[in-house]
Design a protein around this motif. Structure first.
Motif, short mmCIF file in Angstrom:
data_model
loop_
_atom_site.label_atom_id
_atom_site.label_comp_id
_atom_site.label_asym_id
_atom_site.label_seq_id
_atom_site.Cartn_x
_atom_site.Cartn_y
_atom_site.Cartn_z
N GLU A 32 45.82 25.46 40.75
CA GLU A 32 46.87 24.88 39.91
C GLU A 32 46.62 25.32 38.46
O GLU A 32 46.17 24.55 37.62
N LEU A 33 46.95 26.57 38.14
CA LEU A 33 46.62 27.12 36.83
C LEU A 33 47.62 26.72 35.75
O LEU A 33 47.26 26.64 34.57
N GLY A 34 48.87 26.50 36.12
CA GLY A 34 49.87 26.12 35.14
C GLY A 34 50.03 27.17 34.06
O GLY A 34 50.11 28.37 34.31
N ALA A 35 50.06 26.72 32.80
CA ALA A 35 50.27 27.62 31.66
C ALA A 35 48.96 28.16 31.10
O ALA A 35 48.99 28.86 30.08
N LEU A 36 47.83 27.85 31.74
CA LEU A 36 46.54 28.26 31.19
C LEU A 36 46.43 29.77 30.98
O LEU A 36 46.00 30.21 29.90
N PRO A 37 46.78 30.64 31.95
CA PRO A 37 46.68 32.08 31.71
C PRO A 37 47.51 32.55 30.52
O PRO A 37 47.07 33.40 29.74
N LEU A 397 51.62 43.14 36.24
CA LEU A 397 50.92 43.22 37.52
C LEU A 397 49.78 42.22 37.58
O LEU A 397 49.55 41.56 38.60
N PHE A 398 49.06 42.08 36.47
CA PHE A 398 47.95 41.12 36.40
C PHE A 398 48.46 39.70 36.58
O PHE A 398 47.86 38.90 37.31
N ALA A 399 49.59 39.37 35.93
CA ALA A 399 50.16 38.02 36.06
C ALA A 399 50.61 37.75 37.50
O ALA A 399 50.38 36.67 38.04
N ALA A 400 51.24 38.76 38.14
CA ALA A 400 51.67 38.58 39.53
C ALA A 400 50.46 38.43 40.45
O ALA A 400 50.50 37.65 41.42
N ALA A 401 49.38 39.16 40.17
CA ALA A 401 48.17 39.04 40.99
C ALA A 401 47.56 37.65 40.86
O ALA A 401 47.12 37.05 41.85
N ILE A 402 47.54 37.11 39.63
CA ILE A 402 47.03 35.76 39.43
C ILE A 402 47.87 34.75 40.21
O ILE A 402 47.35 33.83 40.85
N ASP A 403 49.19 34.93 40.17
CA ASP A 403 50.09 34.03 40.91
C ASP A 403 49.81 34.09 42.41
O ASP A 403 49.74 33.07 43.10
N LEU A 405 47.01 35.10 43.95
CA LEU A 405 45.68 34.55 44.25
C LEU A 405 45.67 33.03 44.16
O LEU A 405 45.03 32.35 44.97
N ALA A 406 46.39 32.49 43.15
CA ALA A 406 46.46 31.03 43.02
C ALA A 406 47.18 30.42 44.21
O ALA A 406 46.79 29.37 44.72
N ARG A 407 48.23 31.09 44.69
CA ARG A 407 48.96 30.58 45.86
C ARG A 407 48.06 30.59 47.10
O ARG A 407 48.07 29.65 47.90
N ARG A 408 47.28 31.66 47.26
CA ARG A 408 46.36 31.72 48.39
C ARG A 408 45.31 30.62 48.30
O ARG A 408 44.96 30.00 49.30
#
Length: 415
Positions: A32-37, A397-403, A405-408
């Motif tokens: 649950e990263l929210g707006a942190l990144p 691409l980095f933001a999509a990867a974080i999304d 990974l967070a979903r997984r």
């Protein structure tokens, strides 16, 4: 002790600052990263560009230019947040904004219509486009990727027919031009900033008091006050910087908040209220999380799907108007190029999930600032165009990867 008290005693623990920080740490570990990144990205980018260009990046003129530069992308991204919350995509949002801007310019310049007729007509065209897309996606069940790709191509043709090949339509209406090129009186900027700080603080404290009086789980008061202090500092510091005189000559005075900034603030407040405090907003999250479960719960999934495309295209029209204001004109390629990619990137970088069900209106603002910072900073460094494209693409691409990974991670922990 009654049976009910014993059963729920564990749920009525004292929620202090330490437990709040532990809960936040656990949510981050659970994905649950929210707006942190986005927040960390903003801090890193500001530090990087300040170190590389200390004389120009934090200058008063560049800060004002940055605030205006972020306006069209932020508004467009705010509309796309509604679409992305359902796990859908709107590839036509950028060119829809260009078409609506062209309608505005033609009505003002060629037809001699007043600004309010042109604005209402442009927004109405955007809503019609969104309604049509939503109907094709929701009723005919055509994938949104296919529908909006077709509209992406078709709307460019309509804009080309409206303006003419290689043509440009000037926008000379004083009020429209003022959105991105004029500033509020300094006293009015401070008044609005103070009112926003007072309103936000009062809202947060009243919400905390209601939950505390009802003995419901709530944030500790220290956490709420710290949150209010951060928001107040951001608003007041931003107002102070934009209120400084940034005129290149001592013979003139140039200061104040650009008129487009409070427009974004008003849209943020409205969208945040709709998503967070209304039944309709809860329905959007429910459909985005599990459309079949939402349907079984009595939610009109078709209506929700159509409505988010209407909102997305309506805000795309507003974005096109602001972009036309900034350039004082509308060209045949308005809304094309990287406009859509930047807007989608802004929403995702801000924290909205591409898989639906997670995101907030504030994500568009945070992500829009990140995109504007990258574009602005690389421009100041004189970076080659190909490097700018590469760097922006890598950030997306980095933001999509974080999304992903967070979903997984959320799936692994059962959230």
């Amino acid at each position: 002790m009654t049976l009910a008290e014993s059963d729920f005693a564990a749920d009525r623990r004292v929620h202090d600052m330490g437990s709040a920080l532990r809960d936040y740490r656990d949510r981050i570990r659970a994905g649950e990263l929210g707006a942190l990144p986005a927040v960390l990205g903003l801090i890193a980018l500001v530090a990087l560009f300040t170190a590389l260009k200390p004389d120009t990046f934090l200058s008063k003129g560049n800060m004002a230019n940055l605030s205006v530069q972020a306006l069209p992308i932020t508004i467009l991204a705010m509309g796309l947040v509604f679409v992305l919350l359902l796990g859908e995509i709107d590839l036509s949002a950028g060119v829809a904004s260009g078409l609506c801007a062209a309608v505005l310019a033609k009505l003002i310049t060629d037809a001699g219509q007043p600004w309010y007729v042109a604005v209402l007509s442009a927004v109405a065209i955007g809503i019609v486009i969104g309604t049509t897309i939503g109907w094709l996606v929701s009723v005919l069940r055509i994938p949104s990727f296919v529908v909006t790709l077709a509209f992406f191509l078709g709307l460019q043709g309509v804009t080309l027919r409206l303006i003419g090949e290689g043509g440009t339509v000037a926008v000379r209406d004083e009020l429209i031009v003022a959105l991105s090129n004029r500033n509020m009186p300094i006293w009015l900027g401070w008044t609005l900033a103070t009112a926003c700080v007072a309103g936000y603080t009062a809202t947060q404290l009243l919400r905390w008091r209601r939950r505390h009086v009802r003995d419901l789980h709530s944030k500790p008061i220290g956490f709420v006050l710290a949150q209010c202090a951060v928001v107040a500092a951001a608003l007041l510091i931003g107002t102070y910087v934009l209120s400084l005189d940034r005129a290149p000559s001592p013979l003139i005075t140039l200061g104040g908040i650009p008129w487009g900034v409070p427009l974004v603030g008003a849209l943020l407040i409205v969208c945040t209220f709709v998503l967070g405090r209304t039944a309709y907003g809860r329905h959007i999250y429910a459909v985005g999380g599990n459309a079949e479960a939402a349907r079984r719960a009595g939610i009109n999934v078709t209506r929700v799907r159509v409505s988010v495309f209407m909102i997305g295209s309506g805000l795309a029209a507003v974005s096109g108007i602001v972009a036309a204001s900034r350039l004082n004109s509308v060209a045949t390629d308005a809304g094309g190029g990287n406009t859509l990619l930047y807007a989608v990137g802004a929403a995702v970088i801000g924290g909205t999930s591409l898989f639906g069900g997670r995101g907030k209106a504030r994500d568009a603002v945070l992500g829009g600032l990140v995109i504007a910072l990258i574009d602005n900073g690389l421009g100041l460094l004189g970076t080659s165009a190909y490097l700018s494209y590469l760097i922006t693409g890598l950030v997306l691409l980095f933001a999509a990867a974080i999304d992903a990974l967070a979903r997984r991670r959320r799936s692994n922990v059962g959230r």
